[in-house]
Design a protein around this motif. Structure first.
Motif, short mmCIF file in Angstrom:
data_model
loop_
_atom_site.label_atom_id
_atom_site.label_comp_id
_atom_site.label_asym_id
_atom_site.label_seq_id
_atom_site.Cartn_x
_atom_site.Cartn_y
_atom_site.Cartn_z
N PHE A 163 -15.99 50.54 14.88
CA PHE A 163 -16.44 51.64 14.03
C PHE A 163 -15.30 52.24 13.22
N GLN A 164 -14.19 52.55 13.90
CA GLN A 164 -13.10 53.26 13.23
C GLN A 164 -12.49 52.41 12.11
N LYS A 165 -12.35 51.11 12.35
CA LYS A 165 -11.79 50.24 11.32
C LYS A 165 -12.73 50.10 10.12
N LEU A 166 -14.04 50.02 10.43
CA LEU A 166 -15.02 49.90 9.34
C LEU A 166 -15.03 51.17 8.49
N ILE A 167 -14.98 52.32 9.14
CA ILE A 167 -14.99 53.59 8.39
C ILE A 167 -13.78 53.69 7.47
N ILE A 168 -12.61 53.36 8.00
CA ILE A 168 -11.38 53.42 7.19
C ILE A 168 -11.49 52.47 6.00
N SER A 169 -11.99 51.26 6.24
CA SER A 169 -12.12 50.27 5.16
C SER A 169 -13.11 50.73 4.10
N VAL A 170 -14.24 51.28 4.55
CA VAL A 170 -15.27 51.73 3.60
C VAL A 170 -14.75 52.88 2.75
N VAL A 171 -14.13 53.86 3.39
CA VAL A 171 -13.62 55.02 2.65
C VAL A 171 -12.57 54.60 1.63
N SER A 172 -11.68 53.69 2.03
CA SER A 172 -10.61 53.25 1.12
C SER A 172 -11.15 52.41 -0.04
N ALA A 173 -12.35 51.82 0.15
CA ALA A 173 -12.92 50.95 -0.89
C ALA A 173 -13.84 51.69 -1.85
N ILE A 174 -14.18 52.94 -1.54
CA ILE A 174 -15.12 53.70 -2.38
C ILE A 174 -14.67 53.79 -3.84
N PRO A 175 -13.38 54.01 -4.14
CA PRO A 175 -12.96 54.08 -5.56
C PRO A 175 -13.25 52.81 -6.36
N GLU A 176 -13.39 51.67 -5.66
CA GLU A 176 -13.63 50.40 -6.35
C GLU A 176 -15.12 50.07 -6.47
N THR A 177 -15.99 51.02 -6.16
CA THR A 177 -17.44 50.78 -6.13
C THR A 177 -17.94 50.29 -7.49
N ASN A 178 -18.82 49.28 -7.43
CA ASN A 178 -19.48 48.76 -8.62
C ASN A 178 -20.78 49.55 -8.80
N GLY A 179 -20.87 50.29 -9.89
CA GLY A 179 -22.01 51.18 -10.11
C GLY A 179 -23.35 50.46 -10.14
N ALA A 180 -23.40 49.30 -10.80
CA ALA A 180 -24.66 48.55 -10.91
C ALA A 180 -25.12 48.06 -9.54
N THR A 181 -24.16 47.56 -8.75
CA THR A 181 -24.50 47.08 -7.41
C THR A 181 -24.99 48.23 -6.53
N LEU A 182 -24.30 49.37 -6.60
CA LEU A 182 -24.69 50.53 -5.82
C LEU A 182 -26.11 50.98 -6.18
N THR A 183 -26.43 50.96 -7.45
CA THR A 183 -27.77 51.36 -7.90
C THR A 183 -28.83 50.44 -7.33
N VAL A 184 -28.58 49.12 -7.41
CA VAL A 184 -29.53 48.14 -6.89
C VAL A 184 -29.75 48.35 -5.40
N GLY A 185 -28.65 48.55 -4.66
CA GLY A 185 -28.75 48.71 -3.21
C GLY A 185 -29.50 49.96 -2.81
N ILE A 186 -29.17 51.10 -3.45
CA ILE A 186 -29.84 52.37 -3.10
C ILE A 186 -31.32 52.32 -3.47
N VAL A 187 -31.63 51.77 -4.64
CA VAL A 187 -33.04 51.65 -5.04
C VAL A 187 -33.80 50.76 -4.05
N GLY A 188 -33.15 49.69 -3.60
CA GLY A 188 -33.79 48.80 -2.62
C GLY A 188 -34.11 49.53 -1.33
N ILE A 189 -33.14 50.30 -0.83
CA ILE A 189 -33.35 51.06 0.42
C ILE A 189 -34.48 52.07 0.26
N VAL A 190 -34.44 52.82 -0.85
CA VAL A 190 -35.46 53.85 -1.08
C VAL A 190 -36.85 53.23 -1.20
#
Length: 576
Positions: A163-190
């Motif tokens: 858990f702790q390693k995944l959280i650190i990796s996710v937080v550090s990767a947030i600035p590199e987020t691809n907006g289009a991919t994020l939109t597709v993923g969130i819309v899919g979940i919703v």
């Protein structure tokens, strides 16, 4: 004499009216298993097509040999994560080696299940207690969800299972987020969540998959960095023997045993749940273990990774009206057609959609209600659940289940080392003898008698506790006590160490001019009393069927009837 048939049991008694329901159920399950199988293969770290391979031979094998009528066997999230966790500890280079080890792990898992089934060892799953499984499952579900965030964000994150390693990796990767991919993923979940809640009859996963493919294709989202599945190999898997080597087998052994037991536990628990709904009991535990073993072993020969029963697909299979495993054969046929003709349709399927399917599917594995119940009624089991949950989250998947099982066994040993020990008294106006702490003023307690009950087997682990408690209450009675009566109704076994302790204890009590009686000893315990030497120290006239008779004999030795004496003195030679 029963006629021999090559057909499975369900096929021999198959009725024509089942056919339409089985076909509809098979079609419904196949709609779910194609995208779900591809998504679960991603969890295992395998190419998506291997999720489809896992839905072919293993499912067909179970349909022919399994004992549940509605259980749907194939790739599942939990086993996929265990595969990834197990293989992640090996120093594997290249995808081909990783795939080979996943297939070999499936072979070893199947072989383990087959061997356990032949040896009738299905009872071993009982050592996977519900608190351990609940804590492990909830922890693993969180790990699965976090592991899929990289596909939702569209970034490359190292594969961790803590858990702790995944959280650190996710937080550090947030600035590199691809907006289009994020939109597709969130819309899919919703969309999946909303459709499941407001339109449960609509195949939400299929809708999201189709819309995801169309959106990527028509808007060219791959040009904006949206990751897609790409080319899915066409055709059925070929027969290939696993690349067996002793060093790798040794490395995979622990994980194979874990997968074998976890997979069996999942399948049986889901199958039992389906039985309760259908009011038909067909599951035979050891045959079920062998059927799952055959599914994994034969599946590995056709490039499948480890499989077990799927709760979501089993529920859909049951809800669609499946009456027999023919529904599974129908779904296998449709998956095979997909592999032969329709894999190009999945070329533009975004990985973010598969991740959304995974995240929504495994979120339901996080159980909040059960820990609340344990906190209220069983604090020690709550601690066991919390311990397993924490180990799974922070140390790893394998460590979680192994430490959880070990801790539950230690808890069981602790409980048996200190069973309930009660002082009894007679309820006023009756012949019933009950715990004096539970009935208060309604109990009559005699100063000259100590009547106790020991609620557990007597063995080396609790012999000292038994003796300590007995003498504690004996000393509390003072000098007026003249007899001790042990109610042995709950003692079903006395081992040699406890036997020696009991002989010595009786001797010590006799040295204080205090009589010792045993009442209510059941057959197995009575056999040990007669055959171990306890009876020589006790004297057989001090062995009684009921406490009342022991008290009557203490008050008036001549009051005991010949019939009572005969019943009390019977041992194994008389079959009692």
């Amino acid at each position: 004499m029963q006629k021999f048939s090559l057909l499975p049991k369900w096929a021999v008694s198959y009725k024509r009216r089942y056919l339409s329901k089985d076909i509809v159920a098979g079609l419904t399950v196949s709609v779910l298993i194609v995208p779900q199988g591809m998504a679960y293969a991603m969890i295992a770290g395998l190419p998506p097509v291997y999720g489809l391979y896992a839905a072919l031979v293993p499912t067909l094998t179970y349909a022919l040999f399994g004992t549940s009528r509605q259980l749907a066997v194939g790739p599942v999230a939990m086993d996929s994560l265990l595969v990834a966790a197990g293989l992640g500890t090996l120093a594997l280079t290249g995808q081909d080696n990783y795939i080979a080890m996943a297939v070999m792990l499936a072979f070893m898992t199947g072989a383990t299940q087959l061997i356990l089934g032949v040896l009738r060892m299905g009872f071993l799953v009982q050592y996977l207690s519900k608190p351990v499984i609940s804590g492990f499952t909830s922890g693993a579900a969180i790990i699965i969800i976090l592991s899929q965030i990289k596909h939702i964000l569209g970034v490359d994150i190292p594969q961790y299972h803590q858990f702790q390693k995944l959280i650190i990796s996710v937080v550090s990767a947030i600035p590199e987020t691809n907006g289009a991919t994020l939109t597709v993923g969130i819309v899919g979940i919703v969309m999946i969540v909303v459709l499941k809640r407001w339109r449960p009859k609509v195949p939400s996963i299929l809708v999201v998959v189709v819309l995801g493919i169309l959106t990527v294709y028509f808007f060219g989202l791959w040009q904006y960095g949206v990751s897609i599945v790409g080319e899915v190999p066409k055709g059925l898997p070929s027969f290939t023997l696993p690349d067996f080597s002793w060093p790798h087998a040794r490395d995979l052994f622990t994980m194979a045993v874990t997968l074998a037991l976890i997979g069996y536990m999942e399948a049986v628990s889901i199958g039992k749940a389906m039985e309760e709904k259908s009011n038909r009991e067909t599951i035979e535990p050891n045959r079920e273990l062998m059927a799952l073993g055959a599914s994994n072993l034969l599946g590995s020969l056709f490039q499948s990774y480890s499989v077990t029963g799927s709760f979501s697909r089993s529920a859909i299979n049951f809800g669609a009206g499946a009456r027999t495993p023919l529904s599974l054969i129908v779904s296998v046929a449709l998956v095979a057609l997909t592999l032969l003709f329709f894999t190009p349709l999945f070329y533009y399927l975004p990985s973010a959609v598969l991740a959304s399917i995974i995240m929504v599917s495994v979120f339901g594995l996080i159980n909040i209600k059960y820990p609340k119940v344990l906190w209220k009624y069983s604090r020690d089991e709550f601690i066991l659940l919390l311990f397993t949950f924490a180990i799974t989250l922070f140390l790893g998947i394998k460590e979680g289940i192994l430490w959880g099982v070990l801790f539950s066994l230690l808890l069981m040993v602790y409980r048996t080392s200190k069973p309930h020990f009660a002082v009894l008294g007679r309820i006023k106006g009756s012949d019933y003898y009950k715990n004096i702490n539970r009935f208060g003023e309604n109990i009559e307690v005699r100063e000259d008698l100590l009547i106790v009950r020991f609620d557990g087997q007597l063995y080396f682990g609790n012999k000292d506790y038994f003796k300590k408690q007995l003498f504690k209450y004996l000393e509390a009675k003072g000098d007026k006590v003249r007899a001790v009566i042990l109610n042995a109704e709950a003692i079903n076994y006395i081992d040699s160490t406890a036997t020696a302790m009991l002989v010595k204890t009786i001797r010590e009590i006799h040295s204080k001019n205090i009589d010792f009686f045993i009442a209510g000893a059941i057959g197995p315990a009575r056999d040990i009393i007669f055959n171990s030497g306890i009876i020589k120290e006790l004297h057989k006239e001090y062995l009684f069927v009921r406490i009342t008779e022991a008290v009557e004999y203490y008050d008036n030795p001549a009051s005991i009837s010949e019939l009572r004496m005969k019943v009390a003195f019977q041992n194994q030679n008389y079959g009692i």
